[in-house]
Design an enzyme around this catalytic site. Structure first.
Site, PDB file in Angstrom:
ATOM      1  N   TRP A  11       0.819  -1.225   0.000  1.00  0.00           N
ATOM      2  CA  TRP A  11       0.000   0.000   0.000  1.00  0.00           C
ATOM      3  C   TRP A  11       0.849   1.269   0.000  1.00  0.00           C
ATOM      4  O   TRP A  11       0.334   2.363  -0.170  1.00  0.00           O
ATOM      5  CB  TRP A  11      -0.900   0.018   1.229  1.00  0.00           C
ATOM      6  CG  TRP A  11      -2.028  -0.971   1.206  1.00  0.00           C
ATOM      7  CD1 TRP A  11      -2.276  -1.925   0.248  1.00  0.00           C
ATOM      8  CD2 TRP A  11      -3.060  -1.118   2.191  1.00  0.00           C
ATOM      9  NE1 TRP A  11      -3.396  -2.637   0.580  1.00  0.00           N
ATOM     10  CE2 TRP A  11      -3.900  -2.167   1.758  1.00  0.00           C
ATOM     11  CE3 TRP A  11      -3.359  -0.461   3.386  1.00  0.00           C
ATOM     12  CZ2 TRP A  11      -5.015  -2.569   2.481  1.00  0.00           C
ATOM     13  CZ3 TRP A  11      -4.472  -0.866   4.117  1.00  0.00           C
ATOM     14  CH2 TRP A  11      -5.291  -1.909   3.673  1.00  0.00           C
ATOM     15  N   LYS A  12       2.132   1.133   0.248  1.00  0.00           N
ATOM     16  CA  LYS A  12       3.015   2.310   0.395  1.00  0.00           C
ATOM     17  C   LYS A  12       2.398   3.279   1.423  1.00  0.00           C
ATOM     18  O   LYS A  12       1.734   2.824   2.359  1.00  0.00           O
ATOM     19  CB  LYS A  12       3.244   2.983  -0.954  1.00  0.00           C
ATOM     20  CG  LYS A  12       3.671   1.997  -2.028  1.00  0.00           C
ATOM     21  CD  LYS A  12       4.252   2.675  -3.240  1.00  0.00           C
ATOM     22  CE  LYS A  12       4.440   1.659  -4.346  1.00  0.00           C
ATOM     23  NZ  LYS A  12       5.368   2.088  -5.366  1.00  0.00           N
ATOM     24  N   HIS A  94      12.890  -2.282  -0.558  1.00  0.00           N
ATOM     25  CA  HIS A  94      12.111  -1.720  -1.673  1.00  0.00           C
ATOM     26  C   HIS A  94      12.935  -0.604  -2.324  1.00  0.00           C
ATOM     27  O   HIS A  94      13.649   0.134  -1.645  1.00  0.00           O
ATOM     28  CB  HIS A  94      10.774  -1.172  -1.156  1.00  0.00           C
ATOM     29  CG  HIS A  94       9.833  -0.828  -2.272  1.00  0.00           C
ATOM     30  ND1 HIS A  94       9.937   0.347  -2.979  1.00  0.00           N
ATOM     31  CD2 HIS A  94       8.802  -1.509  -2.817  1.00  0.00           C
ATOM     32  CE1 HIS A  94       8.998   0.362  -3.914  1.00  0.00           C
ATOM     33  NE2 HIS A  94       8.290  -0.744  -3.832  1.00  0.00           N
ATOM     34  N   GLU A 165      11.827  -6.419  -8.750  1.00  0.00           N
ATOM     35  CA  GLU A 165      11.088  -5.210  -9.114  1.00  0.00           C
ATOM     36  C   GLU A 165      11.999  -4.279  -9.910  1.00  0.00           C
ATOM     37  O   GLU A 165      12.760  -3.501  -9.312  1.00  0.00           O
ATOM     38  CB  GLU A 165      10.599  -4.489  -7.850  1.00  0.00           C
ATOM     39  CG  GLU A 165       9.640  -5.293  -7.011  1.00  0.00           C
ATOM     40  CD  GLU A 165       8.683  -4.391  -6.260  1.00  0.00           C
ATOM     41  OE1 GLU A 165       7.477  -4.573  -6.394  1.00  0.00           O
ATOM     42  OE2 GLU A 165       9.145  -3.462  -5.564  1.00  0.00           O
ATOM     43  N   GLY A 171       5.465   1.915 -10.639  1.00  0.00           N
ATOM     44  CA  GLY A 171       4.620   3.105 -10.650  1.00  0.00           C
ATOM     45  C   GLY A 171       4.684   3.889 -11.947  1.00  0.00           C
ATOM     46  O   GLY A 171       4.177   5.008 -12.022  1.00  0.00           O
ATOM     47  N   GLY A 230       1.823  -2.639  -6.244  1.00  0.00           N
ATOM     48  CA  GLY A 230       1.726  -1.318  -5.634  1.00  0.00           C
ATOM     49  C   GLY A 230       0.388  -0.666  -5.944  1.00  0.00           C
ATOM     50  O   GLY A 230      -0.635  -0.944  -5.313  1.00  0.00           O
ATOM     51  N   GLY A 231       0.379   0.201  -6.952  1.00  0.00           N
ATOM     52  CA  GLY A 231      -0.811   1.001  -7.249  1.00  0.00           C
ATOM     53  C   GLY A 231      -2.096   0.199  -7.359  1.00  0.00           C
ATOM     54  O   GLY A 231      -3.144   0.594  -6.821  1.00  0.00           O
TER      55      GLY A 231
END
Ligand code: PEP
Length: 248
Positions: A11-12, A94, A165, A171, A230-231
């Site tokens: 979720w960052k 990350h 990643e 992103g 992520g997003g």
């Protein structure tokens, strides 16, 4: 070898109590999935997430962990604190932390060790920047990043989850092609085989602009064992669709 897929939402620094409640409810209601599913949420939401997900098979984790046990480390959260109330995973290394907080390969390895020491599974992120890929350095970069972790963990190296990643795909809407991702995953698997007896059981996740429409082809690659999302993990419908794209 067939490995059960794992899809993890990162979720960052997003969310609020009300937004999280709706998001988690959307995921819980969509069960069962044919893969393991987890969400890695900001520290203040861990405890409430644990309560919300208790009784379900959904897992939860943190987005970072301190390399230290305890002490004068203002702002840090230890693995022991996470473990005390049942945290399953901690993302370490990350690319945002490597870039924005100057985290070195060795610090990332020490965080992984601290997490494992308390029974929290580290999700170790590795990946190259666009400049590194264009310079033909992808293999050297990811091997160097993983090597620090393997050496630090020694006989425990087989206990981690790895996430490949590519920084240029995070992103940005740019996704590694399934072939590009598989090629790096195969390299990482070979590196793990040389270090860990159970390398063929270990999960290597792909992360970088995974969406409902590209998840199935990525996850069907032989060495891609799921995703770090992520997003798209912030929208229940998208995250659920990605989890459903994952074959059992
Ligand atoms: C991430 O931050 O781990 C990530 C993969 O982000 P996104 O899916 O938004 O590219």
């Amino acid at each position: 070898m067939s490995r059960r897929k794992l899809v993890v939402g990162n979720w960052k620094m997003h969310g609020s109590r009300s937004v999280n409640a709706a998001l988690l409810d959307g995921i819980v209601q969509a069960r069962p999935f044919g893969c393991d599913v987890a969400v890695c949420v900001p520290f203040p939401f861990l405890s409430e997430t644990a309560v919300t997900l208790s009784g379900s098979d959904l897992r939860w984790g943190a987005q970072d962990v301190s390399s230290h046990e305890q002490g004068a480390f203002t702002g840090e959260v230890s693995a022991g604190m996470l473990a005390e109330f049942g945290c399953r995973y901690a993302i370490v290394g990350h690319s945002e932390r490597r870039a924005l907080h100057a985290e070195s390969d060795q610090l990332v390895a020490d965080k992984a060790k601290a997490a494992l020491g308390r029974g929290v599974t580290p999700i170790v992120c590795v990946g190259e920047t666009l400049a590194q890929r264009e310079a033909g350095e992808t293999e050297a970069v990811v091997k160097r990043q993983l090597s620090a972790v393997i050496h630090t963990l020694a006989h425990c190296a087989g206990e981690i989850v790895v996430a490949y990643e590519p920084v240029w795909a995070i992103g940005t809407g740019l996704t590694a092609t399934p072939e590009q991702a598989q090629a790096v995953h195969a390299l990482l698997r070979a590196q793990l085989r040389a270090a860990a007896a159970r390398a063929d059981e270990m999960k290597i996740l792909y992360g970088g602009s995974v969406k409902p429409d590209n998840a199935a082809t990525l996850f069907s690659q032989p060495d891609i064992d799921g995703g770090l999302i992520g997003g798209a993990s912030l929208k229940a419908a998208d995250f659920v669709a990605i989890c459903r794209a994952s074959p059992a």
